[in-house]
Write an enzyme that holds these catalytic residues in place. Structure first.
Site, PDB file in Angstrom:
ATOM      1  N   GLU A   1       0.888  -1.144   0.132  1.00 30.48           N
ATOM      2  CA  GLU A   1       0.582  -0.157   0.117  1.00 30.48           C
ATOM      3  C   GLU A   1       0.504   0.986   0.115  1.00 30.48           C
ATOM      4  OE1 GLU A   1      -3.151   2.646   2.420  1.00 30.48           O
ATOM      5  OE2 GLU A   1      -2.483   0.690   3.497  1.00 30.48           O
TER       6      GLU A   1
ATOM      7  N   TYR B   1      -8.884   8.732   5.566  1.00 28.04           N
ATOM      8  CA  TYR B   1      -9.014   9.717   4.711  1.00 28.04           C
ATOM      9  C   TYR B   1      -9.861   8.810   4.330  1.00 28.04           C
ATOM     10  CZ  TYR B   1      -4.820  12.670   4.632  1.00 28.04           C
ATOM     11  OH  TYR B   1      -3.956  13.897   5.425  1.00 28.04           O
ATOM     12  N   GLU B   2     -10.553   7.949   3.796  1.00 28.33           N
ATOM     13  CA  GLU B   2     -11.533   8.026   2.946  1.00 28.33           C
ATOM     14  C   GLU B   2     -12.798   8.020   3.993  1.00 28.33           C
ATOM     15  OE1 GLU B   2     -11.314   3.305   1.815  1.00 28.33           O
ATOM     16  OE2 GLU B   2     -13.653   3.589   0.653  1.00 28.33           O
TER      17      GLU B   2
ATOM     18  N   ASP C   1     -10.350   9.836  -3.904  1.00 27.52           N
ATOM     19  CA  ASP C   1     -12.125  10.933  -3.838  1.00 27.52           C
ATOM     20  C   ASP C   1     -12.209  11.714  -5.015  1.00 27.52           C
ATOM     21  OD1 ASP C   1      -9.327  11.606  -2.018  1.00 27.52           O
ATOM     22  OD2 ASP C   1     -10.355  13.377  -3.597  1.00 27.52           O
TER      23      ASP C   1
ATOM     24  N   ASP D   1      -2.873  12.294  -3.226  1.00 29.47           N
ATOM     25  CA  ASP D   1      -2.967  14.113  -3.428  1.00 29.47           C
ATOM     26  C   ASP D   1      -2.775  14.166  -5.126  1.00 29.47           C
ATOM     27  OD1 ASP D   1      -2.784  16.512  -4.534  1.00 29.47           O
ATOM     28  OD2 ASP D   1      -1.807  17.363  -2.982  1.00 29.47           O
TER      29      ASP D   1
ATOM     30  N   ASP E   1       5.313   4.944   3.572  1.00 28.40           N
ATOM     31  CA  ASP E   1       4.555   5.772   3.302  1.00 28.40           C
ATOM     32  C   ASP E   1       6.178   7.264   3.861  1.00 28.40           C
ATOM     33  OD1 ASP E   1       2.018   7.292   4.052  1.00 28.40           O
ATOM     34  OD2 ASP E   1       3.951   8.559   4.526  1.00 28.40           O
TER      35      ASP E   1
ATOM     36  N   THR F   1      -9.867   3.429   4.412  1.00 28.93           N
ATOM     37  CA  THR F   1      -8.931   4.718   4.641  1.00 28.93           C
ATOM     38  C   THR F   1      -9.333   5.631   6.089  1.00 28.93           C
ATOM     39  OG1 THR F   1      -8.661   5.874   3.550  1.00 28.93           O
ATOM     40  CG2 THR F   1      -7.434   3.945   2.940  1.00 28.93           C
TER      41      THR F   1
HETATM   42  C1  LIG Z   1      -3.494  11.707   1.189  1.00 30.08           C
HETATM   43  S1  LIG Z   1      -2.452  11.217   2.502  1.00 30.08           S
HETATM   44  C2  LIG Z   1      -3.445   9.353   1.747  1.00 30.08           C
HETATM   45  C3  LIG Z   1      -3.219   8.844   3.183  1.00 30.08           C
HETATM   46  C4  LIG Z   1      -3.426   7.364   3.371  1.00 30.08           C
HETATM   47  N1  LIG Z   1      -3.277   6.483   2.421  1.00 30.08           N
HETATM   48  C5  LIG Z   1      -4.879   7.425   3.439  1.00 30.08           C
HETATM   49  O1  LIG Z   1      -6.025   7.046   2.915  1.00 30.08           O
HETATM   50  O2  LIG Z   1      -5.577   7.583   4.509  1.00 30.08           O
HETATM   51  C6  LIG Z   1      -1.323  10.692   1.455  1.00 30.08           C
HETATM   52  C7  LIG Z   1       0.214  10.006   2.182  1.00 30.08           C
HETATM   53  O3  LIG Z   1       0.901   9.491   0.951  1.00 30.08           O
HETATM   54  C8  LIG Z   1       2.513   9.763   1.870  1.00 30.08           C
HETATM   55  N2  LIG Z   1       3.413  10.604   0.694  1.00 30.08           N
HETATM   56  C9  LIG Z   1       3.068  11.465  -0.444  1.00 30.08           C
HETATM   57  N3  LIG Z   1       3.866  11.772  -0.986  1.00 30.08           N
HETATM   58  C10 LIG Z   1       4.799   9.850  -0.955  1.00 30.08           C
HETATM   59  C11 LIG Z   1       6.191   9.409  -1.474  1.00 30.08           C
HETATM   60  N4  LIG Z   1       6.784  10.313  -2.555  1.00 30.08           N
HETATM   61  N5  LIG Z   1       6.841   8.970  -0.486  1.00 30.08           N
HETATM   62  C12 LIG Z   1       6.274   8.467   0.482  1.00 30.08           C
HETATM   63  N6  LIG Z   1       5.310   9.334   1.157  1.00 30.08           N
HETATM   64  C13 LIG Z   1       4.738   9.283   0.554  1.00 30.08           C
HETATM   65  C14 LIG Z   1       1.622  11.011   2.335  1.00 30.08           C
HETATM   66  O4  LIG Z   1       2.799  10.848   3.425  1.00 30.08           O
HETATM   67  C15 LIG Z   1       1.050  10.504   3.419  1.00 30.08           C
HETATM   68  O5  LIG Z   1       0.616   9.978   4.343  1.00 30.08           O
END
Ligand SMILES: C[S@@+](CC[C@H](N)C(=O)[O-])C[C@H]1O[C@@H](n2cnc3c(N)ncnc32)[C@H](O)[C@@H]1O
Length: 250
Positions: free
Chosen positions: A51, A205-206, A159, A125, A76, A203
């Site tokens: 994941e 965020y979900e 989303d 993102d 992450d 998740t």
């Molecule tokens: C919007 S959050 C979503 C977290 C989780 N998947 C959720 O749905 O609750 C995006 C996550 O991706 C991680 N992330 C973004 N770009 C990354 C990268 N290049 N390498 C490692 N982690 C990354 C961020 O640290 C963050 O925890």
């Protein structure tokens, strides 16, 4: 830095199923389990599922509960977030969960060619202004191609209609067979009638997106390792809302 965060970082160094390496150490010595996760850590021959951007890692833990015959690794860069799922997996004694703290861009330093069977990308993102940073861009596909098995399954939960449409286009131009696609997952695939549906677990965020009334989109496609991938060149309508923890829509 908050004391709570420091405690979490300290805990993480003691967790046997959490792997985090300073870049310098990685460069000098490499990662000893690269190509040998199953032999050295999981002690089985089950498929490995990642994941990416797992945040707090509840989805990784949830998948591991649903599929004891697969090995799950949440990836992450944010250690304090990973801590939540790592602690949960430890307390439950789940043998098929690990976490890797690294930049996704460095995955090939941690996994060998053909070592990963499936990838989940959960609520990334959408990076509407920066194609190269988008986790389903040709650049990231190339990174994944270095570690996946032939016919690897890639799952996107999002989303963002922008991210969904972009990834659909990516699958189309690269001739990746689509297995499931839905712009309203909870309407199209209720979780009551199948052994597993992606609606069964959510998740962090979900849950927040659903509380805001935003439909969850899901795309699952089959990807082949290749030298290069085609970047889709289409105009996609931008999301018109602000996201949690993301920069404002410009
Ligand atoms: C919007 S959050 C979503 C977290 C989780 N998947 C959720 O749905 O609750 C995006 C996550 O991706 C991680 N992330 C973004 N770009 C990354 C990268 N290049 N390498 C490692 N982690 C990354 C961020 O640290 C963050 O925890």
């Amino acid at each position: 830095m908050a004391k709570n965060k420091l405690q979490k970082f300290a805990d993480m160094t003691t967790f046997p199923h959490v792997f985090q390496y300073p870049f310098a150490v990685l460069q000098e010595k490499g990662f000893e389990m690269r190509g040998r996760w199953n032999e050295l850590f999981f002690k089985n021959t089950h498929p490995i599922v990642l994941e990416l951007g797992c945040g707090k890692g509840e989805y990784t833990v949830g998948l591991a509960r649903c599929f004891p015959d697969k090995n799950f690794i949440g990836v992450d860069i944010k250690g304090a977030r990973i801590w939540t799922g790592a602690k949960q997996a430890l307390e439950e004694g789940l043998p098929n969960v690990a976490f890797l703290r690294t930049h996704i861009e460095l995955l090939a330093q941690f996994f060998a060619a053909g070592e990963v069977a499936e990838i989940w990308i959960t609520f990334p993102d959408p990076q509407m202004n920066k194609t190269n940073k988008r986790m389903t861009s040709a650049r990231f596909m190339q990174l994944y191609s270095k570690i996946i098995v032939p016919q690897a399954l890639i799952h996107l939960k999002t989303d963002s209609m922008f991210m969904f449409a972009y990834t659909q286009a990516m699958a189309r131009v690269n001739c990746f067979p689509v297995v499931v696609e839905s712009v309203d997952l909870y309407h199209d695939y209720p979780s009551d009638d199948r052994p597993f549906a992606p609606t069964q677990i959510q998740t962090f965020y979900e849950k927040q997106w659903r509380e805001r009334g935003i439909d969850i989109k899901y795309l699952c496609f089959v990807m082949e390792p290749r030298e290069t991938y085609i970047e889709p060149e289409i105009d996609i309508a931008r999301d018109d809302y602000r996201s949690f923890g993301r920069s404002a829509v410009r």
